[in-house]
Design an enzyme around this catalytic site. Structure first.
Site, PDB file in Angstrom:
ATOM      1  CB  CYS A  84      -0.989  -0.051   1.162  1.00 20.60           C
ATOM      2  SG  CYS A  84      -2.295   1.170   1.005  1.00 20.60           S
ATOM      3  CG  HIS A 171      -3.647  -3.850   3.044  1.00 22.12           C
ATOM      4  ND1 HIS A 171      -2.601  -3.396   3.817  1.00 22.12           N
ATOM      5  CD2 HIS A 171      -4.272  -2.757   2.558  1.00 22.12           C
ATOM      6  CE1 HIS A 171      -2.602  -2.067   3.798  1.00 22.12           C
ATOM      7  NE2 HIS A 171      -3.597  -1.652   3.046  1.00 22.12           N
ATOM      8  CD  GLU A 173      -1.373  -6.451   5.285  1.00 18.59           C
ATOM      9  OE1 GLU A 173      -1.129  -6.889   4.154  1.00 18.59           O
ATOM     10  OE2 GLU A 173      -1.511  -5.242   5.524  1.00 18.59           O
ATOM     11  N   GLY A 226       0.121 -12.042  38.561  1.00 17.37           N
ATOM     12  CA  GLY A 226      -0.945 -12.987  38.216  1.00 17.37           C
ATOM     13  C   GLY A 226      -1.339 -12.832  36.764  1.00 17.37           C
ATOM     14  N   GLY A 227      -0.868 -11.784  36.127  1.00 18.91           N
ATOM     15  CA  GLY A 227      -1.115 -11.575  34.699  1.00 18.91           C
ATOM     16  C   GLY A 227      -0.286 -12.565  33.893  1.00 18.91           C
ATOM     17  CG  ASP A 229       2.096 -10.190  29.230  1.00 14.31           C
ATOM     18  OD1 ASP A 229       1.661 -11.182  28.608  1.00 14.31           O
ATOM     19  OD2 ASP A 229       1.758  -9.024  28.981  1.00 14.31           O
ATOM     20  CB  SER A 230       4.472 -10.742  35.378  1.00 14.64           C
ATOM     21  OG  SER A 230       3.226 -11.011  35.966  1.00 14.64           O
ATOM     22  CB  SER A 231       2.352 -15.897  34.946  1.00 13.97           C
ATOM     23  OG  SER A 231       1.489 -15.213  35.797  1.00 13.97           O
TER      24      SER A 231
END
Ligand code: XMP
Length: 513
Positions: A84, A171, A173, A226-227, A229-231
């Protein structure tokens, strides 16, 4: 990312689909990175990419402040695909012509493809493609040939195989483009020569080895919330250095019902992690006393969190590294400087450099959210934490309008637990991706039995969203809403009215504060 033999660069011009392009490439097992269009040519060359994709953009190549890349990029011989805006940029820089069309071409259109091109052959003779543009290429640069067209667009694709430069106006994708994945595969495999050897699993193996080497016999600390990502970040580091990892879980008293115990149980019993849980509820509540302004609440909680973490970390000896759950979209956003400051977000992944650490370990820095979940599954992290809906760092404090008090927290926790329980039990057709209760600071008159009541109004919010940047409110069936409402007013003291939030984002945000 070093040590990866095959990688593609997506040079981002601010297009809304850049992350989707990246997802598509990773889905075909090729690692790719998104970098700002301002990235210097020398930095690009240093990374030895197999191919480069120039993304779409809100900018116009014929506008006065067009976003541009270094024209020398087109002389490097690295295969380039412009999508594009990227296509128009190629035309404009290499001597073609781009003009503004009288009407915008938008939506699914029929494109006719040439079978002589390696790139378009897989879509030959024609296909339905997604397009969205007003500027279009009216003259192709010298050395290029047209390899696809549509009724309204004479140059849907063009290429210069000598220079290894390709361009598409539509596009590939976007899922509305039929067999768009074939088009991307042709570029990545046939033109760039990638073989598809990358996978999240191989990535994790390598990352763990790297962490082992980096940490040696030193200690790492990690704040977990507890999220997901950090877990997952903590589990990866744990796998690498075992008990040398110390996790700190600050219970600020603003978590949902049962959440604090769940986090503790999962990490200590199931995973046997070295976990220090700090009960800091009263500290946070004291600081929040009398505070009603949403931004002030957020700032107080963010700062207090850092203070508690810092105090605890200083008690430990020999800690050299800090592990954070930063994921790739965070890295891209900060790199592109496009984060808007509507709310000051507080994440445990976003601890500033508060201490003198020898280094920061960010094992998920190159992964998208669904890839992080894949890693979580590898580690046998189960549904309750793996698919936990997003929960803001300041927790229930931003779901209690006005001052936060222990009594209000109690009310909200109960109402929220009922809401969540009933949604899980129900079979809503498009289950919400995030749903929670809000305690408004509006009190209204009601009647309970024969008595007048003057109690709180609880609001319910449920949204469908894939990226939480925009969201639609969920059409929860009336019977389900009815049941939730009845249960909350019957079971939660001091609540006599329930309302359902039917606002999209934008203009509203998902959280109320
Ligand atoms: P808004 O309210 O801005 O929220 O539409 C978008 C998404 O972000 C979550 N959210 C946060 N997440 N720290 C976080 O980690 C925060 O401070 C924070 N505030 C909002 C929100 O729950 C929604 O999913």
């Amino acid at each position: 990312m070093e040590n990866i033999s095959e990688k593609i660069l997506i040079l981002d011009f601010g297009g809304q689909y850049s992350q989707i392009i990246a997802r598509r490439i990773r889905e075909i097992n090729v690692y790719c990175e998104i970098k700002s269009y301002k990235t210097s040519l020398s930095e690009i060359l240093e990374s030895e990419y197999q191919g480069i994709i120039l993304s779409g953009s809100p900018s116009s190549v014929i506008g006065p402040n067009a976003y541009k890349c270094d024209p020398e990029l087109f002389e490097t011989g690295i295969p380039i695909l412009g999508i594009c805006y990227g296509a128009q940029l190629i035309a404009s820089i290499l001597g073609g012509k781009v003009e503004r069309a009288s009407a915008r071409e938008y939506g699914s259109i029929k494109v006719v493809f040439s079978h002589t091109s390696i790139l378009t052959r897989s879509l030959y003779p024609e296909g339905i493609c997604w397009t969205s543009h007003t500027d279009h290429i009216t003259e192709i640069p010298k050395g290029f040939t047209i390899t696809a067209h549509s009724d309204n667009c004479a140059v849907a694709c063009m290429e210069n195989t000598q220079k290894n430069i390709y361009a598409t106006q539509f596009h590939p994708e976007v899922e509305h483009t039929v067999r768009g994945d074939e088009f991307i595969k042709s570029f990545v495999y046939k033109i760039c020569g990638c073989t598809g050897s990358w996978s999240v699993v191989s990535f994790v193996k390598e990352a763990i080895n790297k962490i082992k080497k980096q940490v040696g016999d030193k200690k790492v600390i990690c704040a977990i919330s507890g999220g997901v990502d950090s877990s997952v970040a903590a589990l990866m580091v744990h796998k690498a250095v075992n008990k040398q990892l110390i996790c700190i879980f600050v219970d600020h008293g603003l978590l949902r019902e049962g959440e604090s115990d769940l986090v503790e149980k999962v990490f200590t019993n199931r995973f046997n992690l070295n976990l220090i849980k700090i009960n800091a509820q009263s500290r946070f509540l004291d600081k929040l006393k009398g505070i009603t302004d949403p931004e002030t609440k957020r700032k107080i909680i963010g700062e207090e969190f850092i203070r508690v973490f810092e105090e605890e970390a200083k008690k430990l000896e020999g800690v050299a590294f800090l592990c954070q759950g930063t994921i790739y979209p965070d890295v891209i956003e900060s790199g592109l400087e496009n984060a808007s400051a509507i709310k000051s977000h507080h994440n445990v992944g976003g601890l500033p450099s508060i201490m003198d650490f020898e280094g920061i370990i960010e094992p998920l820095k190159y992964l998208f959210k669904d890839e992080v979940r894949k890693v979580g599954r590898e580690f046998k992290l189960t549904g309750d934490l793996l698919y936990r809906q997003p929960f803001p760092g300041p927790g229930l404090a931003v779901r209690i309008i006005g001052e936060v008090t222990p009594r209000k927290l109690q009310i909200l926790r109960k109402a929220d637990a009922i809401f969540r329980e009933e949604i899980v039990k129900s079979d809503v057709v498009m289950p919400p991706n995030q749903y929670f209760a809000i305690l408004t600071n509006t009190k209204t008159v009601g009647v309970m039995g024969d008595e007048r009541s003057y109690d709180y109004t609880v609001a319910l919010r449920a949204v469908n969203s894939s990226d939480f940047m925009t969201a639609k409110w969920t059409k929860i069936p009336y019977e389900v809403l009815e049941k939730i409402s009845t249960r909350i007013v019957n079971e939660v003291e001091n609540v006599n009215r329930i309302v359902y939030d039917i606002t999209t984002k934008p203009p509203a945000t998902i959280e109320w504060e």
